[in-house]
Design an enzyme around this catalytic site. Structure first.
Site, short mmCIF file in Angstrom:
data_model
loop_
_atom_site.label_atom_id
_atom_site.label_comp_id
_atom_site.label_asym_id
_atom_site.label_seq_id
_atom_site.Cartn_x
_atom_site.Cartn_y
_atom_site.Cartn_z
N HIS A 1 0.92 -1.64 -0.15
CA HIS A 1 0.51 0.06 0.54
C HIS A 1 0.89 1.18 0.20
O HIS A 1 0.96 2.02 -1.10
CB HIS A 1 -0.92 -0.18 1.08
CG HIS A 1 -1.67 1.73 1.83
ND1 HIS A 1 -2.01 2.08 0.44
CD2 HIS A 1 -1.11 2.18 2.48
CE1 HIS A 1 -2.32 3.25 1.26
NE2 HIS A 1 -1.81 3.18 2.69
N ASP B 1 7.03 22.68 -25.41
CA ASP B 1 6.91 21.16 -24.72
C ASP B 1 8.05 21.05 -23.41
O ASP B 1 8.85 22.14 -23.82
CB ASP B 1 7.49 20.18 -25.90
CG ASP B 1 6.91 19.03 -25.41
OD1 ASP B 1 6.67 18.75 -24.96
OD2 ASP B 1 5.92 18.51 -26.56
N TRP C 1 7.63 -0.13 4.19
CA TRP C 1 7.76 0.27 2.99
C TRP C 1 9.47 0.70 2.85
O TRP C 1 10.47 1.10 1.93
CB TRP C 1 6.88 1.40 2.66
CG TRP C 1 6.86 3.46 3.12
CD1 TRP C 1 6.65 2.84 3.96
CD2 TRP C 1 8.21 3.78 2.35
NE1 TRP C 1 7.24 4.94 4.38
CE2 TRP C 1 8.14 5.18 3.62
CE3 TRP C 1 8.20 4.56 1.51
CZ2 TRP C 1 8.30 6.23 3.59
CZ3 TRP C 1 9.28 5.70 1.78
CH2 TRP C 1 8.85 7.35 2.23
N SER D 1 12.51 6.41 -13.32
CA SER D 1 11.64 7.31 -13.91
C SER D 1 11.70 8.64 -13.17
O SER D 1 11.53 9.86 -14.17
CB SER D 1 10.29 6.68 -13.58
OG SER D 1 9.63 7.52 -14.26
N SER D 2 12.24 8.58 -12.21
CA SER D 2 11.64 9.75 -11.34
C SER D 2 13.33 10.22 -11.28
O SER D 2 12.56 12.17 -11.40
CB SER D 2 12.03 9.82 -9.72
OG SER D 2 10.24 9.02 -9.11
N HIS E 1 12.87 11.44 4.22
CA HIS E 1 12.89 12.89 4.73
C HIS E 1 12.53 13.81 3.51
O HIS E 1 11.27 14.75 3.25
CB HIS E 1 13.58 13.86 5.90
CG HIS E 1 12.90 14.96 6.11
ND1 HIS E 1 11.49 14.38 7.18
CD2 HIS E 1 13.04 16.00 6.51
CE1 HIS E 1 11.08 15.70 7.23
NE2 HIS E 1 11.60 16.32 6.48
N GLU F 1 11.52 13.21 0.37
CA GLU F 1 10.70 12.57 -0.39
C GLU F 1 9.55 12.96 0.72
O GLU F 1 8.71 13.26 -0.64
CB GLU F 1 11.13 11.02 0.11
CG GLU F 1 9.82 9.51 -0.78
CD GLU F 1 9.61 10.45 -2.15
OE1 GLU F 1 10.75 10.50 -2.86
OE2 GLU F 1 8.48 10.06 -2.39
N TYR G 1 9.12 15.75 1.19
CA TYR G 1 8.74 17.10 0.67
C TYR G 1 8.68 17.10 -0.78
O TYR G 1 8.07 18.22 -1.72
CB TYR G 1 9.97 17.92 1.27
CG TYR G 1 9.66 18.82 2.76
CD1 TYR G 1 8.70 19.08 3.14
CD2 TYR G 1 10.47 18.13 3.81
CE1 TYR G 1 8.26 19.74 4.14
CE2 TYR G 1 10.24 18.35 4.45
CZ TYR G 1 9.30 18.75 4.88
OH TYR G 1 8.78 19.65 6.72
N SER H 1 -1.30 26.82 -4.30
CA SER H 1 -0.99 28.86 -4.03
C SER H 1 -1.63 29.54 -5.35
O SER H 1 -1.41 30.71 -6.23
CB SER H 1 0.48 28.69 -4.59
OG SER H 1 1.35 28.28 -3.31
N HIS I 1 15.23 12.22 12.52
CA HIS I 1 14.47 12.38 13.27
C HIS I 1 13.19 11.36 13.51
O HIS I 1 11.96 10.67 13.94
CB HIS I 1 13.26 14.01 12.97
CG HIS I 1 12.71 14.07 12.07
ND1 HIS I 1 12.75 15.34 11.29
CD2 HIS I 1 12.73 13.20 10.93
CE1 HIS I 1 12.03 15.29 10.54
NE2 HIS I 1 11.90 13.81 9.53
N HIS I 2 14.05 10.39 12.12
CA HIS I 2 12.90 9.43 12.22
C HIS I 2 12.98 8.23 13.05
O HIS I 2 12.70 7.18 13.03
CB HIS I 2 12.30 9.02 11.14
CG HIS I 2 11.94 9.77 9.61
ND1 HIS I 2 10.73 9.35 9.59
CD2 HIS I 2 12.57 11.40 9.09
CE1 HIS I 2 9.62 10.80 8.46
NE2 HIS I 2 11.23 11.48 8.77
N THR J 1 7.41 26.56 6.64
CA THR J 1 5.77 25.99 6.40
C THR J 1 5.31 26.79 7.35
O THR J 1 3.37 26.92 6.53
CB THR J 1 6.02 25.05 7.21
OG1 THR J 1 7.31 23.85 7.14
CG2 THR J 1 4.66 23.87 6.83
N LYS K 1 4.44 29.82 4.97
CA LYS K 1 3.42 29.28 3.09
C LYS K 1 1.97 29.66 4.15
O LYS K 1 1.24 29.94 3.76
CB LYS K 1 3.64 28.42 3.17
CG LYS K 1 5.03 27.91 2.58
CD LYS K 1 5.52 26.38 1.83
CE LYS K 1 5.01 27.01 0.31
NZ LYS K 1 6.13 28.20 -0.70
N ARG L 1 2.11 0.74 15.46
CA ARG L 1 1.03 0.44 14.14
C ARG L 1 2.17 -0.36 13.98
O ARG L 1 2.45 -1.25 14.48
CB ARG L 1 2.14 2.43 13.09
CG ARG L 1 3.43 1.62 13.01
CD ARG L 1 3.83 2.98 12.53
NE ARG L 1 3.69 3.20 11.14
CZ ARG L 1 4.51 3.97 10.39
NH1 ARG L 1 6.00 4.65 10.54
NH2 ARG L 1 4.60 3.23 8.62
#
Ligand SMILES: [Cu+2]
Ligand SMILES: [Cu+2]
Lengths: 524, 289
Positions: free
Chosen positions: A76, A105, A141, A168-169, A252, A254, A256, A267, A301-302, A327, A330, A449
């Site tokens: 998932h 293009d 994951w 790809s990315s 991390h 990722e 963002y 925006s 921090h993870h 943040t 924004k 979890r």
């Protein structure tokens, strides 16, 4: 002019039918492919989590065994992150960046085709892992070693799928950077670029910086699994925590990567429906850049519970708290954009307001989790699950939904059904909260979890959460229906679609011709 | 549109009334951290409550402004759009205020963290080892060790029997600890990463192969406390609970003495420890594959 005409004729013999989509180098076609792929993956990943929530509806094991449960949560997440959100954002980039900067293009159209067509193969490889002995990956994951060293061939297929998704990315990101730096219309200075383009520019740099790191991590995993290395195996002199450091150095930024383009989308939406220019353009750009930079220096921090030295824990706490400042800027800027505007609340605006509100909740629980001592209680509980779904679902996914409603009339030339769109928003927002808000309580009360079964005191909130998730899942069928209906037909949309929106994409017809801005517009 | 809203709001208010009435009827609706029984747990809980309140206040304040704006500055009320697009002073202020609030949060957090990580001058040490899927406890000062595993029968998990009140949070042998003593935990693992989590004590530490992580607790109240493995460790991750039984020093001494004499009898009778044999097979079965 003569040149332009022959140019046009040359392009009119592009293939039709399925070959159009396989061979296309057109940014609009490729954008559509990405978005359709993203929607399919979104439904697939959603179906998997329905299985999870059904299993968690009551204590005891009912539907799936624990191993299959772990496969469901793992895939998932992989599908949603790498299949739905990231390709979805690239789809928006493909459709919009050339139209927003007045380019004909993307800069590298053939590369563009390739970077899309890697995706279906990668996704298929990932899905086929369910058919192998031992099943799909079940280590989460995050694929923490040494757990990910166990498990069957499904893990290897996942590693290769991740490699392909990563290629790809990175190719997509290179294309976006080259396009933004080289293809802007005369007068479209960097300081005039729409915020969506800015957010994608920062995102693309993040991608190029961290995806190879991730590819390295999973490759080391592959080596440990099959070639006798011991990068992460203490028995061979390796270090299981090293994997986490490498993973989160990718992981991390990722988050963002997934949320910044959504900031760009809202925006664009909020000024249109507030009928007022975006507040604090410069500070918005600086805040995006600051968030991008900070995202590289907060990864651990993870990992507050892995036993880092005190100074490490303090540093990562302070650095993480710092992210709240840009943040906050924004969020305040979006509110100031609405302030004293003349607001209407069409579906895109509803989604944008939903993002601002709910993402802020995720941001505030993010501040809570950044407080290291408190995080010792939150870590690996449902509190964290709630936190990141407020940022990822409410922040990224609802931002994309708002973007779809906002630009769908431009892309298809038809208005979507406004009543149904509003239903979709309210059902999504309400069921989202019914699903995830109780998970804060579950986490605080002590529910870890990634468990398939739980103690009796967690029953009530799990039932609420499961009911919410079924509603949330079903509501998304409405999105599919609305999009499909709008593609098929509907009220004709004008060039501007909305009330005097800002941006070059609104100066061309809806739907835009196959090729736009072959003569660059002049931006004042 | 107004019809959509009224339908939704009616549904929502019905649901919340339903929830509130259910809340009165059952005990399962815990909303916050369980009551702490250690100094670290108390520090964490008060830190958590303080930050939670700050966050709720910020959220309420910011969104009161937004919803006022949504109400007042709407086109249907004839609002004319202003055209301002920046204000350096305001932008500076709303960058500075959050920064100040963050510093205010960082100071107590730092103090708590320093205290949490100070495992020196402990009265006794317990080594905790995570296995797929059980825990081993070794009392390093008393030469006592044993395994602790899930006691819930599988018939309950498979819904063939009614579930015990402490379903999934019960073990065959709890970790017995004396109250009012600083206990150092040395946490490690034998196979994959686990995490030893005891919410009431404010202790969560990853059990990582090749590492010995240290943490500590001082239990202030006698009682039985229940926690779980918090790091995904494979298929039975949800089935390796942790139970701590906190007793008086005298009761602890008596218990440890009985454990020691039982261990001596085992050695004298010379039979293999059945738990160790079974464990070895289960570890072998869980290996690569
Ligand atoms: Cu992070
Ligand atoms: Cu575990």
């Amino acid at each position: 002019m003569a040149i332009a005409t022959t140019h046009d004729e040359h392009h009119h013999d592009h293939p039709t039918g399925i070959m159009r989509w396989i061979t296309t180098t057109n940014h609009k076609d490729i954008g559509t492919l990405y978005l359709v792929f993203s929607l399919i993956m979104f439904m697939v990943g959603g179906a998997m989590i329905m299985v999870v929530r059904a299993e968690l509806f009551q204590p005891g094991l009912q539907l799936v065994n624990p191993h299959l449960f772990n496969q469901m949560t793992t895939v998932h997440a992989l599908v949603m992150v790498f299949g739905a959100v990231m390709p979805g954002m690239v789809g928006f980039a493909n459709w919009l960046i050339p139209m927003m900067i007045g380019a004909p293009d993307m800069a590298l159209p053939r590369l563009n085709n390739w970077s899309f067509w890697i995706l279906p193969f990668a996704a298929t490889l990932l899905m086929l892992s369910f058919l192998t002995v031992g099943g799909a990956p079940a280590a989460g994951w995050t694929m923490y070693a040494p757990l990910s060293i166990q498990g069957g061939m499904g893990m290897d297929m996942t590693i290769f799928a991740v490699h392909m998704l990563g290629i790809s990315s990175v190719l997509g990101a290179i294309n976006i950077i080259v396009t933004i730096f080289n293809m802007r219309a005369p007068g479209m200075n960097l300081t005039k670029m729409p915020l969506f383009v800015w957010t994608w520019l920062v995102t693309a740099f993040l991608l190029i910086a961290v995806i190879p790191v991730f590819a390295g991590a999973v490759t080391m995993l592959l080596m440990d699994r099959h070639f006798g290395t011991a990068f992460f195996d203490p028995a061979g002199g390796g270090d299981p925590v090293l994997f986490q450091h490498i993973f989160w150095f990718f992981g991390h930024p990722e988050v963002y990567i997934m949320v910044l383009p959504s900031f760009g989308i809202i925006s664009a939406i909020i000024p249109t429906f507030a009928r007022k220019p975006l507040f604090g353009y410069t500070s918005m750009v600086l805040a995006v850049a600051a968030i991008g930079f900070l995202s590289f220096i907060v990864w651990a921090h993870h990992m507050f519970t892995v036993g880092m030295p005190l100074v490490g824990e303090l540093y990562f706490m302070y650095a993480t708290m710092l992210i709240a400042v840009p943040t906050g800027v924004k969020i305040f800027n979006w509110l100031a954009t609405m302030w004293r505007g003349s607001m209407t609340f069409e579906t895109p605006m509803l989604f944008a307001i939903g993002v601002v509100t709910l993402f802020t909740m995720g941001g505030l629980t993010g501040i809570m989790t950044s407080i290291t001592p408190a995080d010792f209680q939150y870590h690996d509980t449902y509190f964290v699950v709630a936190h990141f779904h407020y940022t990822l679902f409410a922040g990224s996914v609802m931002g994309m939904m708002g973007g779809v409603y906002y630009w769908l009339p431009k892309w298809t030339g038809h208005m979507y059904n406004e009543t149904l769109g509003k239903w979709h928003f309210w059902l999504t927002a309400i069921f989202f909260n019914i699903t995830f808000f109780p998970q804060h309580f579950l986490g605080l009360a002590g529910m870890p979890r990634r468990i398939p079964d739980y103690a009796l005191q967690f029953t009530e909130f799990n039932q609420v959460s499961s009911i919410g998730s079924f509603g949330l899942g079903l509501s998304q069928l409405l999105l599919v229906y609305i999009v499909w209906k709008t593609v098929k037909g509907g009220k004709k949309a004008g060039n501007e679609v909305w009330d005097n929106p800002e941006g070059l994409e609104w100066t061309i017809p809806s739907p835009p011709p196959y090729h736009t801005f072959e003569t660059p517009p002049l931006v004042k | 549109m107004s019809r959509i809203k009224s339908v939704l709001f009616a549904g929502l208010s019905l649901a919340s009334v339903g929830l509130l009435s259910m809340r009165a009827a059952t005990a399962g609706w815990a909303l916050n951290l369980p009551p702490p029984v250690s100094p670290v747990g108390s520090n964490i809980a008060s830190l958590h409550n303080a930050i939670l309140i700050i966050c709720v206040v910020i959220f309420a304040g910011v969104f009161a402004v937004m919803f006022y704006s949504i109400f007042a500055h709407r086109k249907s009320r004839g609002a004319q759009p202003a055209q301002f697009s920046h204000n350096t002073a305001v932008e500076f202020v709303w960058s500075a205020i959050p920064a100040i609030i963050l510093v205010g949060m960082a100071i107590p957090s730092t103090a708590t963290l320093i205290d949490m990580e100070n495992t020196e001058q402990a009265d006794m040490s317990v080594k905790i080892t995570g296995y797929q899927w059980l825990w081993e406890y070794e009392y390093l000062d008393h030469d006592v060790s044993y395994y602790s595993r899930l006691a819930t029968p599988s018939a309950q998990i498979n819904n063939q029997e009614t579930k015990n009140p402490h379903y999934l949070l019960e073990v065959d042998e709890p970790l017995v600890l004396p109250v009012d003593k600083k206990i150092r935990f040395m946490v490690t693992a034998a196979d994959v990463i686990h995490a030893w989590w005891m919410p009431e004590l404010g202790v969560k530490k990853d059990a990582i192969p090749g590492y010995v992580n240290e943490t500590w607790a001082l239990i202030e109240k006698e009682g039985t406390y229940r926690g779980q493995c918090a790091e995904l460790c494979g298929k039975d991750h949800g089935f390796m609970p942790i139970v701590v039984k906190a007793v008086s020093q005298e009761a602890f001494d008596a218990w440890i003495a009985s454990k020691q004499s039982a261990a001596r009898q085992d050695v004298e009778s010379g039979g293999p420890d059945p738990v160790r044999v079974e464990l070895a097979t289960s570890i072998a079965a869980a290996g690569r594959g």
